[in-house]
Design a protein around this motif. Structure first.
Motif, PDB file in Angstrom:
ATOM      1  N   LYS A 105       5.537  17.435 -24.440  1.00 29.41           N
ATOM      2  CA  LYS A 105       6.232  17.309 -23.201  1.00 29.41           C
ATOM      3  C   LYS A 105       6.196  15.770 -23.046  1.00 29.41           C
ATOM      4  N   ASN A 106       7.495  15.299 -22.793  1.00 29.95           N
ATOM      5  CA  ASN A 106       7.721  13.943 -23.259  1.00 29.95           C
ATOM      6  C   ASN A 106       7.851  13.198 -21.851  1.00 29.95           C
ATOM      7  N   GLU A 107       6.677  13.024 -20.991  1.00 34.42           N
ATOM      8  CA  GLU A 107       6.835  12.159 -19.847  1.00 34.42           C
ATOM      9  C   GLU A 107       6.970  10.704 -20.103  1.00 34.42           C
ATOM     10  N   HIS A 108       6.866  10.255 -21.248  1.00 39.35           N
ATOM     11  CA  HIS A 108       7.068   8.872 -21.226  1.00 39.35           C
ATOM     12  C   HIS A 108       8.361   8.539 -21.162  1.00 39.35           C
ATOM     13  N   LEU A 109       9.340   9.530 -21.054  1.00 37.99           N
ATOM     14  CA  LEU A 109      10.933   9.287 -20.882  1.00 37.99           C
ATOM     15  C   LEU A 109      11.335   9.168 -19.495  1.00 37.99           C
ATOM     16  N   GLN A 110      10.175   9.293 -18.757  1.00 34.76           N
ATOM     17  CA  GLN A 110      10.526   9.256 -17.172  1.00 34.76           C
ATOM     18  C   GLN A 110      11.107   7.839 -16.912  1.00 34.76           C
ATOM     19  N   PRO A 111      11.757   7.723 -15.480  1.00 33.21           N
ATOM     20  CA  PRO A 111      12.078   6.320 -15.316  1.00 33.21           C
ATOM     21  C   PRO A 111      11.180   5.418 -15.209  1.00 33.21           C
ATOM     22  N   THR A 112      10.005   5.556 -15.039  1.00 32.33           N
ATOM     23  CA  THR A 112       9.191   4.265 -14.949  1.00 32.33           C
ATOM     24  C   THR A 112       8.200   4.395 -16.157  1.00 32.33           C
ATOM     25  N   GLY A 113       8.498   5.334 -17.078  1.00 26.69           N
ATOM     26  CA  GLY A 113       7.631   5.390 -18.378  1.00 26.69           C
ATOM     27  C   GLY A 113       6.633   6.252 -18.192  1.00 26.69           C
ATOM     28  N   SER A 114       6.124   7.106 -17.190  1.00 30.48           N
ATOM     29  CA  SER A 114       5.072   7.930 -17.048  1.00 30.48           C
ATOM     30  C   SER A 114       5.334   9.037 -16.103  1.00 30.48           C
ATOM     31  N   PHE A 115       4.624  10.072 -16.190  1.00 33.27           N
ATOM     32  CA  PHE A 115       4.575  11.255 -15.207  1.00 33.27           C
ATOM     33  C   PHE A 115       4.520  10.927 -13.842  1.00 33.27           C
ATOM     34  N   LYS A 116       3.923   9.476 -13.520  1.00 33.37           N
ATOM     35  CA  LYS A 116       3.470   9.295 -12.028  1.00 33.37           C
ATOM     36  C   LYS A 116       4.773   9.410 -11.157  1.00 33.37           C
ATOM     37  N   ILE A 117       6.022   9.061 -11.331  1.00 32.28           N
ATOM     38  CA  ILE A 117       7.042   9.243 -10.928  1.00 32.28           C
ATOM     39  C   ILE A 117       7.155  10.334  -9.917  1.00 32.28           C
ATOM     40  N   ARG A 118       6.560  11.590 -10.451  1.00 32.93           N
ATOM     41  CA  ARG A 118       6.587  12.811  -9.927  1.00 32.93           C
ATOM     42  C   ARG A 118       5.760  12.636  -8.436  1.00 32.93           C
ATOM     43  N   GLY A 119       4.646  12.406  -8.485  1.00 33.04           N
ATOM     44  CA  GLY A 119       3.739  12.333  -7.492  1.00 33.04           C
ATOM     45  C   GLY A 119       4.197  11.381  -6.384  1.00 33.04           C
ATOM     46  N   ALA A 120       4.631  10.453  -6.886  1.00 33.29           N
ATOM     47  CA  ALA A 120       5.019   9.106  -6.032  1.00 33.29           C
ATOM     48  C   ALA A 120       6.164   9.634  -5.316  1.00 33.29           C
ATOM     49  N   SER A 121       7.211  10.228  -5.956  1.00 29.73           N
ATOM     50  CA  SER A 121       8.398  10.603  -5.231  1.00 29.73           C
ATOM     51  C   SER A 121       8.347  11.572  -4.247  1.00 29.73           C
ATOM     52  N   ASN A 122       7.362  12.631  -4.656  1.00 25.78           N
ATOM     53  CA  ASN A 122       7.132  13.834  -3.758  1.00 25.78           C
ATOM     54  C   ASN A 122       6.427  13.232  -2.446  1.00 25.78           C
ATOM     55  N   LYS A 123       5.647  12.390  -2.392  1.00 22.14           N
ATOM     56  CA  LYS A 123       4.813  11.676  -1.446  1.00 22.14           C
ATOM     57  C   LYS A 123       5.985  10.859  -0.473  1.00 22.14           C
ATOM     58  N   ILE A 124       6.631  10.095  -1.190  1.00 22.17           N
ATOM     59  CA  ILE A 124       7.574   9.201  -0.332  1.00 22.17           C
ATOM     60  C   ILE A 124       8.567  10.251   0.331  1.00 22.17           C
ATOM     61  N   ARG A 125       9.051  11.434  -0.292  1.00 20.45           N
ATOM     62  CA  ARG A 125       9.784  12.543   0.348  1.00 20.45           C
ATOM     63  C   ARG A 125       9.168  13.355   1.393  1.00 20.45           C
ATOM     64  N   VAL A 126       8.066  13.490   1.447  1.00 22.82           N
ATOM     65  CA  VAL A 126       7.427  14.331   2.229  1.00 22.82           C
ATOM     66  C   VAL A 126       7.005  13.105   3.643  1.00 22.82           C
ATOM     67  N   LEU A 127       6.854  11.992   3.488  1.00 25.83           N
ATOM     68  CA  LEU A 127       6.798  10.926   4.603  1.00 25.83           C
ATOM     69  C   LEU A 127       7.909  10.645   5.171  1.00 25.83           C
ATOM     70  N   GLY A 128       9.118  10.511   4.609  1.00 22.32           N
ATOM     71  CA  GLY A 128      10.198  10.280   5.339  1.00 22.32           C
ATOM     72  C   GLY A 128      10.259   8.603   5.618  1.00 22.32           C
ATOM     73  N   LYS A 129      10.619   8.337   6.868  1.00 22.08           N
ATOM     74  CA  LYS A 129      10.764   6.953   6.927  1.00 22.08           C
ATOM     75  C   LYS A 129       9.296   6.438   7.622  1.00 22.08           C
ATOM     76  N   VAL A 130       8.813   5.286   6.911  1.00 17.34           N
ATOM     77  CA  VAL A 130       7.685   4.597   7.305  1.00 17.34           C
ATOM     78  C   VAL A 130       8.032   3.202   7.728  1.00 17.34           C
ATOM     79  N   SER A 131       7.889   2.906   8.837  1.00 21.10           N
ATOM     80  CA  SER A 131       8.425   1.473   9.259  1.00 21.10           C
ATOM     81  C   SER A 131       7.622   0.353   8.698  1.00 21.10           C
ATOM     82  N   ARG A 132       6.395   0.439   8.726  1.00 21.12           N
ATOM     83  CA  ARG A 132       5.315  -0.450   8.467  1.00 21.12           C
ATOM     84  C   ARG A 132       4.926  -0.630   6.639  1.00 21.12           C
ATOM     85  N   GLY A 133       5.493   0.346   5.891  1.00 21.27           N
ATOM     86  CA  GLY A 133       5.206   0.423   4.597  1.00 21.27           C
ATOM     87  C   GLY A 133       4.232   1.074   4.404  1.00 21.27           C
ATOM     88  N   VAL A 134       3.922   1.224   2.884  1.00 20.10           N
ATOM     89  CA  VAL A 134       2.639   1.785   2.340  1.00 20.10           C
ATOM     90  C   VAL A 134       1.860   0.727   1.331  1.00 20.10           C
TER      91      VAL A 134
END
Length: 320
Positions: A41-70
């Motif tokens: 299962k070739n997660e090394h081919l993901q945009p940042t080179g690892s599976f982590k883009i999955r969880g990060a993208s989902n968290k940012i999606r759920v958060l929506g707009k965050v004015s002060r950042g993360v």
């Protein structure tokens, strides 16, 4: 688990095209060498080179707009993923890393536009400081694993596995804080309960495994490991701890020599450079291949982000 599988299913539908479906391919060379049908299962081919883009993208999606950042903390791969996901969403990102983190990964985090904070001490200190500063600054803290939105994002990998190979006998996954195996294991237990979920740790950093054995999160002495992506203590109260206890069927530990040998095996079989945490998962299968003879197994190649000199030193250390 019902609410988590619902969140995984929602993430699976919502994360395209930002998170591509990674290929699952048969490795003829590894299958012949190990005596089972080895699917990578070739997660090394993901945009940042690892599976982590999955969880990060989902968290940012759920958060929506965050004015002060993360704020987030990372040994490298999660930080890159949050940096990219935050950049796409217009959210400022600050990443806390231990001073021992890979210089290559630090440079990649900066290149993606995130602010980098280097913390003296072990990775758990970076996590605790990032969380505390987020609370003080009115920011959102995104844990690399101790967050159910992140776990749900990682779980989309399990959904893909079932779509790509519904007849898998086992899946081998390297384990650090448990975010990946919690998400993937939850998906598999709900959709393919016959598939064994096998967690693999470096002997030098078995923090979640020792917690599972003790029945509670405990301090574990660690040593340096090629698998820097899985290194670091488990945060007290982590949501992944009870999930890991529920979904992991078998556990394996591997030595540094076995990790290096697995990295070399992948390079020779597929001509890929992968990081130590990817080597951990294959090393677990190689160590127990006799128990899986003739079976169809998947190995999660979780990342490629390793400095070239470190990779070369590792594979050259293998006695052939």
């Amino acid at each position: 688990m019902t609410s988590l599988i619902k969140a995984i299913t929602e993430a699976h539908a919502a994360l395209r095209p930002q998170v591509p479906v990674s290929p699952l391919q048969l490795s003829g060379a590894l299958s012949r060498a190990l005596g089972c049908n080895v699917m990578l299962k070739n997660e090394h081919l993901q945009p940042t080179g690892s599976f982590k883009i999955r969880g990060a993208s989902n968290k940012i999606r759920v958060l929506g707009k965050v004015s002060r950042g993360v704020n987030t903390a990372s040994s490298g791969n999660h930080g890159q993923a949050v940096a990219l996901a935050g950049s796409k969403a217009g959210i400022p990102v600050t990443v806390y890393v231990a001073a021992t983190a890979s210089q290559t990964k630090m440079a990649a985090i900066r290149a993606l536009g995130a602010e980098l904070k280097v913390v003296d001490g072990p990775p758990i200190e970076a996590e605790l400081l990032a969380r505390r500063h987020a609370e003080e600054q009115g920011k959102v803290y995104i844990s690399p694993y101790n967050d159910l939105d992140v776990v749900a994002g990682q779980g989309t990998l399990g959904m893909e596995l079932i779509e790509q190979a519904p007849d898998l006998d086992a899946v081998f996954i390297s384990v650090g804080g448990g975010g990946l195996i919690s998400g993937v294991g939850t998906a598999l237990k709900n959709l393919s309960p016959r598939t064994k979920v096998v967690g693999v740790w470096p002997e030098n950093s078995p923090c979640m495994l020792r917690a599972m054995e003790a029945g509670e999160i405990i301090d574990v002495e660690e040593q340096d490991t090629l698998s820097d992506g899985t290194a670091g203590a488990v945060e007290p109260g982590s949501v992944t701890f009870p999930i890991c206890r529920e979904v992991i069927d078998e556990t394996i530990t591997v030595t540094e020599a076995e990790i290096a040998r697995a990295m070399r095996m992948i390079a020779e079989a597929e001509h890929w450079i992968v990081e130590g945490s990817a080597g951990v998962a294959l090393a677990g299968l190689a160590k127990h291949a006799e128990a899986f003879q003739g079976q169809k197994v998947a190995v999660v190649i979780c990342g490629r982000n390793i400095a070239l000199d470190k990779f070369v030193a590792a594979v050259q250390s293998v006695v052939v």
